[in-house]
Design an enzyme around this catalytic site. Structure first.
Site, mmCIF file in Angstrom:
data_model
loop_
_atom_site.group_PDB
_atom_site.id
_atom_site.type_symbol
_atom_site.label_atom_id
_atom_site.label_comp_id
_atom_site.label_asym_id
_atom_site.label_seq_id
_atom_site.Cartn_x
_atom_site.Cartn_y
_atom_site.Cartn_z
ATOM 1 N N CYS A 29 66.976 60.863 -41.563
ATOM 2 C CA CYS A 29 66.237 59.638 -41.259
ATOM 3 C C CYS A 29 64.748 59.836 -40.963
ATOM 4 C CB CYS A 29 66.926 58.893 -40.117
ATOM 5 S SG CYS A 29 66.485 57.132 -40.014
ATOM 6 N N GLU A 72 73.435 58.209 -41.582
ATOM 7 C CA GLU A 72 73.205 58.720 -40.227
ATOM 8 C C GLU A 72 74.168 58.046 -39.249
ATOM 9 O OE1 GLU A 72 69.377 59.259 -37.203
ATOM 10 O OE2 GLU A 72 69.410 57.575 -38.609
ATOM 11 N N LYS A 114 69.022 66.855 -36.180
ATOM 12 C CA LYS A 114 67.799 66.107 -36.460
ATOM 13 C C LYS A 114 66.636 66.627 -35.618
ATOM 14 C CE LYS A 114 66.223 61.275 -36.646
ATOM 15 N NZ LYS A 114 66.676 59.877 -36.415
#
Length: 245
Positions: free
Chosen positions: A155, A40, A114
């Site tokens: 994540c 990330e 995300k």
């Protein structure tokens, strides 16, 4: 296929980070990796929003994206850029945390923003409010590759099992989780969450994670993982910078 995860300690200088990242990608490609995954925010790890506004670029202008696309073409590899922090145009001036799948011709085959923002207080001295600086995405993304169907996540998404279940039911065979998991939460939950997502969905889980002290506070956990559908850890990069296959 031969898969490689790049485990790096990115700082807040995108140019310096790019040099380190390219070195590890070349190393992996020349070792025979066909798909390479980075963590990330490969380009810039920072909690300082003012600094980010100075150094980050839009997708069209981002040097890291442009150089990594060229590198994928030069090395004839599939490259999953875990994510890049990018500026946006429009009324919402928050950044995007965006993952890219690049093919061996250097073309962008898929993008994923995300969805779940990391807004967490870990202690009196360590807290994160990702939603202050980043605009969340709103759609799941699958991509077809010669290695199977990839489901793209980032994540903190790892803690939301319904996202992975939806992707698996839609055909995802490999679930990608590039991360910068904190050391504290990583020690508690990283391995068990990755293994759980694999077992629940009968899929491989591939999770490249940043490692080391983060500029501006905190520490990334490392332990980039490849987990098979039985929940067995096939590879664990430990807490060192480098490449795991």
């Amino acid at each position: 296929m031969k898969l490689a995860l790049v485990q790096i300690c990115s700082g807040d200088n995108p140019t310096k980070n790019l040099g380190k990242t390219c070195g590890f990608i070349r190393e992996a490609a020349r070792a025979g990796a066909e798909l390479i995954v980075t963590p990330e925010v490969t380009n810039c790890v920072s909690q300082n929003r003012d600094h980010q506004r100075q150094v980050l670029q839009t997708e069209a202008q981002d040097l890291t994206l442009a150089q990594l696309r060229k590198l994928a073409e030069q090395e004839r590899i599939w490259l999953l850029i875990g994510s890049l922090a990018l500026k946006n145009s429009g009324p919402d001036d928050r950044f995007s945390n965006r993952s890219f799948l690049i093919d061996p011709q250097g073309q962008i085959q898929a993008r994923y923003d995300k969805i779940h923002m990391f807004d967490v207080t870990l202690s009196g001295s360590e807290s994160y409010t990702e939603s202050d600086g980043y605009k969340p995405g709103n759609r799941a993304v699958l991509s077809q590759t010669p290695f199977g169907t990839l489901g793209m996540t980032i994540c903190y998404d790892l803690r939301f099992p319904n996202l992975y279940r939806d992707m698996a039911q839609a055909g995802a065979e490999v679930l990608i989780v590039p991360s910068a998991f904190t050391k504290k939460t990583g020690q508690a939950h990283w391995h068990v969450l990755n293994r759980a997502r694999a077992i629940e969905n009968g899929a491989f889980v591939v999770s490249a994670c940043a490692v080391g002290t983060v500029e501006g506070g905190g520490e990334a956990y490392g332990h980039s993982l490849i987990v098979n559908p039985w929940g067995e850890v096939v590879a664990d990069a430990g807490a060192q910078r480098g490449v795991v296959y």
